[in-house]
Design an enzyme around this catalytic site. Structure first.
Site, PDB file in Angstrom:
ATOM      1  N   VAL A 144       0.905  -1.149   0.000  1.00  0.00           N
ATOM      2  CA  VAL A 144       0.000   0.000   0.000  1.00  0.00           C
ATOM      3  C   VAL A 144       0.946   1.201   0.000  1.00  0.00           C
ATOM      4  O   VAL A 144       1.587   1.488   1.002  1.00  0.00           O
ATOM      5  CB  VAL A 144      -0.933   0.015   1.229  1.00  0.00           C
ATOM      6  CG1 VAL A 144      -1.765   1.282   1.244  1.00  0.00           C
ATOM      7  CG2 VAL A 144      -1.829  -1.212   1.233  1.00  0.00           C
ATOM      8  N   PRO A 145       1.067   1.881  -1.138  1.00  0.00           N
ATOM      9  CA  PRO A 145       2.185   2.793  -1.390  1.00  0.00           C
ATOM     10  C   PRO A 145       2.125   4.152  -0.700  1.00  0.00           C
ATOM     11  O   PRO A 145       2.111   5.205  -1.348  1.00  0.00           O
ATOM     12  CB  PRO A 145       2.140   2.949  -2.909  1.00  0.00           C
ATOM     13  CG  PRO A 145       0.684   2.833  -3.231  1.00  0.00           C
ATOM     14  CD  PRO A 145       0.152   1.794  -2.277  1.00  0.00           C
ATOM     15  N   CYS A 146       2.169   4.153   0.624  1.00  0.00           N
ATOM     16  CA  CYS A 146       2.156   5.424   1.348  1.00  0.00           C
ATOM     17  C   CYS A 146       3.439   6.216   1.099  1.00  0.00           C
ATOM     18  O   CYS A 146       3.484   7.417   1.363  1.00  0.00           O
ATOM     19  CB  CYS A 146       1.920   5.198   2.837  1.00  0.00           C
ATOM     20  SG  CYS A 146       3.134   4.156   3.630  1.00  0.00           S
ATOM     21  N   HIS A 147       4.465   5.557   0.542  1.00  0.00           N
ATOM     22  CA  HIS A 147       5.703   6.279   0.194  1.00  0.00           C
ATOM     23  C   HIS A 147       5.474   7.264  -0.952  1.00  0.00           C
ATOM     24  O   HIS A 147       6.290   8.142  -1.174  1.00  0.00           O
ATOM     25  CB  HIS A 147       6.820   5.286  -0.170  1.00  0.00           C
ATOM     26  CG  HIS A 147       6.482   4.393  -1.314  1.00  0.00           C
ATOM     27  ND1 HIS A 147       5.772   3.217  -1.152  1.00  0.00           N
ATOM     28  CD2 HIS A 147       6.751   4.497  -2.636  1.00  0.00           C
ATOM     29  CE1 HIS A 147       5.628   2.640  -2.331  1.00  0.00           C
ATOM     30  NE2 HIS A 147       6.214   3.400  -3.249  1.00  0.00           N
ATOM     31  N   ARG A 148       4.362   7.168  -1.644  1.00  0.00           N
ATOM     32  CA  ARG A 148       4.062   8.059  -2.773  1.00  0.00           C
ATOM     33  C   ARG A 148       3.457   9.384  -2.339  1.00  0.00           C
ATOM     34  O   ARG A 148       3.085  10.192  -3.177  1.00  0.00           O
ATOM     35  CB  ARG A 148       3.120   7.360  -3.754  1.00  0.00           C
ATOM     36  CG  ARG A 148       3.765   6.168  -4.428  1.00  0.00           C
ATOM     37  CD  ARG A 148       2.846   5.501  -5.422  1.00  0.00           C
ATOM     38  NE  ARG A 148       3.439   4.242  -5.873  1.00  0.00           N
ATOM     39  CZ  ARG A 148       2.771   3.210  -6.322  1.00  0.00           C
ATOM     40  NH1 ARG A 148       1.440   3.272  -6.408  1.00  0.00           N
ATOM     41  NH2 ARG A 148       3.391   2.108  -6.679  1.00  0.00           N
TER      42      ARG A 148
END
Length: 189
Positions: free
Chosen positions: A154-158
């Site tokens: 779940v790409p919270c780094h984006r």
């Protein structure tokens, strides 16, 4: 005592007991390009892909899901292979289902919006707040992302700050930068 009762007792009291049955939650580690990630997989999908300490993740899974937790390569290895492919720039979309059971209702809403942010792009806290219909909930969005139980997948780094600065990340700013670099290089191919 019935066999099923004995099995349940042993599972609950012995960390070394191995039942004939696979665990309800597969639990293990993944060592990759951004360090160690702790993995937990339920029948519904990946419930944890975390930078937190193994004991912390185990306790959270145990407390919130309360089931038999143990190693299960059949469920962990597909996630590990996808993480390998992602870190090498060969995978843009994870196919392993995600189980957001460890997130609050509000956090699930935020994390589901993050899953829609395309590979190789970024968004801001404000944009996510707008997308969930809570434009002034920037801090709540930030808290939901900080507590993301399924990092990387779940790409919270984006998510970045409105001024373009990276902002924080559970795995640290260097890990966040690495993930964004992998995605930007791969997206240009």
């Amino acid at each position: 005592m019935a066999s099923a009762d004995l099995d349940a007792l042993l599972r609950a009291t012995s960390s070394t007991y191995r039942s004939e049955e696979p665990p309800d939650v597969a639990f293990g580690r993944y060592d990759g390009a951004v360090g160690r990630l702790i993995l937990a997989v339920t029948a519904r999908g990946v419930v944890a892909c975390s930078f937190d300490d193994e004991d912390v993740v185990y306790e959270q899974v145990s407390r919130q899901l309360g089931t038999f937790i143990g190693p299960d390569a059949a469920r962990l290895d597909p996630v590990r292979r996808e993480l390998d492919a992602y870190f090498s720039g060969r995978l843009r979309t994870f196919t392993t289902p995600v189980d957001l059971a460890l997130a609050s209702a509000f956090a699930r809403t935020v994390l589901q919006k993050m899953m829609a942010v395309p590979y190789g792009t970024t968004t801001t806290y404000g944009e996510i707040a707008e997308r969930i219909g809570r434009p002034r909930a920037l801090r709540a969005v930030g808290n939901a992302l900080a507590g993301n139980p399924v990092c990387v997948i779940v790409p919270c780094h984006r998510i970045v700050q409105s001024d373009g600065e990276l902002g924080g990340y559970a795995g640290g700013v260097a890990a966040k930068q690495h993930l964004l670099t992998v995605e930007s290089r791969s997206a240009r191919r």
